[in-house]
Design a protein around this motif. Sequence first.
Motif, mmCIF file in Angstrom:
data_model
loop_
_atom_site.group_PDB
_atom_site.id
_atom_site.type_symbol
_atom_site.label_atom_id
_atom_site.label_comp_id
_atom_site.label_asym_id
_atom_site.label_seq_id
_atom_site.Cartn_x
_atom_site.Cartn_y
_atom_site.Cartn_z
ATOM 1 N N ALA A 29 49.014 -6.183 -17.863
ATOM 2 C CA ALA A 29 48.171 -5.959 -16.682
ATOM 3 C C ALA A 29 48.850 -5.009 -15.706
ATOM 4 O O ALA A 29 50.009 -5.207 -15.336
ATOM 5 N N LEU A 30 48.110 -4.019 -15.285
ATOM 6 C CA LEU A 30 48.564 -3.047 -14.299
ATOM 7 C C LEU A 30 48.009 -3.471 -12.950
ATOM 8 O O LEU A 30 46.798 -3.622 -12.780
ATOM 9 N N THR A 31 48.901 -3.700 -11.971
ATOM 10 C CA THR A 31 48.447 -4.137 -10.645
ATOM 11 C C THR A 31 49.030 -3.232 -9.566
ATOM 12 O O THR A 31 50.142 -2.729 -9.696
ATOM 13 N N PHE A 32 48.253 -3.073 -8.500
ATOM 14 C CA PHE A 32 48.642 -2.206 -7.397
ATOM 15 C C PHE A 32 48.508 -2.965 -6.079
ATOM 16 O O PHE A 32 47.463 -3.540 -5.792
ATOM 17 N N ASP A 33 49.560 -2.938 -5.277
ATOM 18 C CA ASP A 33 49.581 -3.612 -3.983
ATOM 19 C C ASP A 33 49.423 -2.623 -2.835
ATOM 20 O O ASP A 33 49.757 -1.441 -2.960
ATOM 21 N N ALA A 34 48.979 -3.162 -1.695
ATOM 22 C CA ALA A 34 49.066 -2.504 -0.391
ATOM 23 C C ALA A 34 48.137 -1.317 -0.216
ATOM 24 O O ALA A 34 48.354 -0.488 0.650
ATOM 25 N N GLY A 35 47.081 -1.215 -0.996
ATOM 26 C CA GLY A 35 46.074 -0.193 -0.792
ATOM 27 C C GLY A 35 44.869 -0.805 -0.071
ATOM 28 O O GLY A 35 44.946 -1.938 0.395
ATOM 29 N N PRO A 36 43.782 -0.033 -0.035
ATOM 30 C CA PRO A 36 43.651 1.340 -0.491
ATOM 31 C C PRO A 36 44.452 2.296 0.404
ATOM 32 O O PRO A 36 44.764 1.976 1.543
ATOM 33 N N SER A 37 44.725 3.473 -0.147
ATOM 34 C CA SER A 37 45.437 4.494 0.609
ATOM 35 C C SER A 37 44.808 5.843 0.306
ATOM 36 O O SER A 37 43.868 5.951 -0.484
ATOM 37 N N GLU A 38 45.368 6.879 0.896
ATOM 38 C CA GLU A 38 44.869 8.226 0.630
ATOM 39 C C GLU A 38 45.116 8.653 -0.814
ATOM 40 O O GLU A 38 44.558 9.654 -1.279
ATOM 41 N N ASN A 39 45.936 7.882 -1.545
ATOM 42 C CA ASN A 39 46.210 8.197 -2.950
ATOM 43 C C ASN A 39 45.295 7.458 -3.924
ATOM 44 O O ASN A 39 45.332 7.731 -5.124
ATOM 45 N N SER A 40 44.488 6.540 -3.416
ATOM 46 C CA SER A 40 43.721 5.668 -4.307
ATOM 47 C C SER A 40 42.627 6.396 -5.073
ATOM 48 O O SER A 40 42.337 6.039 -6.224
ATOM 49 N N ALA A 41 41.998 7.390 -4.466
ATOM 50 C CA ALA A 41 40.931 8.102 -5.169
ATOM 51 C C ALA A 41 41.472 8.783 -6.421
ATOM 52 O O ALA A 41 40.854 8.721 -7.502
ATOM 53 N N PHE A 87 45.509 -2.591 -21.983
ATOM 54 C CA PHE A 87 45.495 -2.869 -20.547
ATOM 55 C C PHE A 87 44.313 -3.758 -20.181
ATOM 56 O O PHE A 87 43.175 -3.522 -20.615
ATOM 57 N N VAL A 88 44.593 -4.764 -19.354
ATOM 58 C CA VAL A 88 43.565 -5.714 -18.927
ATOM 59 C C VAL A 88 43.767 -6.042 -17.453
ATOM 60 O O VAL A 88 44.829 -5.793 -16.888
ATOM 61 N N THR A 89 42.756 -6.625 -16.843
ATOM 62 C CA THR A 89 42.913 -7.167 -15.496
ATOM 63 C C THR A 89 43.632 -8.518 -15.591
ATOM 64 O O THR A 89 43.770 -9.085 -16.679
ATOM 65 N N VAL A 90 44.061 -9.054 -14.469
ATOM 66 C CA VAL A 90 44.726 -10.356 -14.492
ATOM 67 C C VAL A 90 43.803 -11.455 -15.033
ATOM 68 O O VAL A 90 44.227 -12.246 -15.889
ATOM 69 N N PRO A 91 42.535 -11.552 -14.603
ATOM 70 C CA PRO A 91 41.667 -12.577 -15.208
ATOM 71 C C PRO A 91 41.507 -12.401 -16.716
ATOM 72 O O PRO A 91 41.450 -13.397 -17.454
ATOM 73 N N GLN A 92 41.439 -11.165 -17.187
ATOM 74 C CA GLN A 92 41.367 -10.934 -18.631
ATOM 75 C C GLN A 92 42.633 -11.413 -19.329
ATOM 76 O O GLN A 92 42.579 -11.928 -20.451
ATOM 77 N N LEU A 93 43.776 -11.249 -18.672
ATOM 78 C CA LEU A 93 45.051 -11.665 -19.249
ATOM 79 C C LEU A 93 45.089 -13.178 -19.443
ATOM 80 O O LEU A 93 45.724 -13.677 -20.387
ATOM 81 N N LEU A 94 44.431 -13.925 -18.573
ATOM 82 C CA LEU A 94 44.440 -15.383 -18.626
ATOM 83 C C LEU A 94 43.370 -15.947 -19.554
ATOM 84 O O LEU A 94 43.467 -17.107 -19.988
ATOM 85 N N ALA A 95 42.350 -15.187 -19.858
ATOM 86 C CA ALA A 95 41.200 -15.678 -20.627
ATOM 87 C C ALA A 95 41.591 -16.035 -22.062
ATOM 88 O O ALA A 95 42.469 -15.387 -22.642
#
Length: 261
Positions: free
Chosen positions: A68-80, A241-249
Amino acid sequence: MPSTKKMLRPARRLRAGALAAAAVSLALTLTGCADVETTAPSAARAQAVQGAPARFGTVDCREAKCIALTFDAGPSENSARLLDILKEKKVPATFFLLGKRHIEKYPELVKRMAAEGHEVASHTWDHKILTRITDAQIREELRRPDDAIERLTGRKPTLMRPPQGRTDANVHRIAKEMDLAEVLWSVTAKDYATTDSALITKRVLAQASRDGIILLHDLYQGTVPAVPGIIDALKARGYVFVTVPQLLAPGKVEPGKVYRP
């Protein structure tokens, strides 16, 4: 068009600097909550109700080599730009968003994250350390971003990441009351301390393992340029690559639990 770096205003630089200073303690974070009982993704899958669907979406992480790929502390000017990359690579991610000066500043990016199939979650309203504030303040730190995300996406978050990963039994109790589970991580590139994208990539690849949860911050300038190389290298190693809920399913997110590989 001027570079993002040049566009940063003094206040924005101060904000990024403050987050970087707070993140410096990340190396000690997991030590700080070493006594916290956590649930591994594999355990969540094993504890699933008998007869639960084998798949979440198109992936079964009991069979696939998931990460799972996770990103903290956004959104930011880099998110788009990050969202463009994830769309091009067909990779879902989990975003733990800050409220103040982030969700409130970039509401359209929050909507886009949800619309493009990413998991949208909370990193609190103002990055306060939850173990150092009152119960009322904890509830406010968790309620405000959840309400803002629900207004923008139509879906209330079920996940949150405590700032610096600092949590305790009291935070768990309040999170459970608010129908939230906590998510920690197994991979950190310490991207708050470098703008070297090659180094960020190297650190992630060195720590990656099956069922891993990768912590990155699209707020920092070296991170988003590193993402394509990280994705390509891990795909070449057979990761999905999956989201965290997908990782737990087929296990489901349980409020009050803390998930960490």
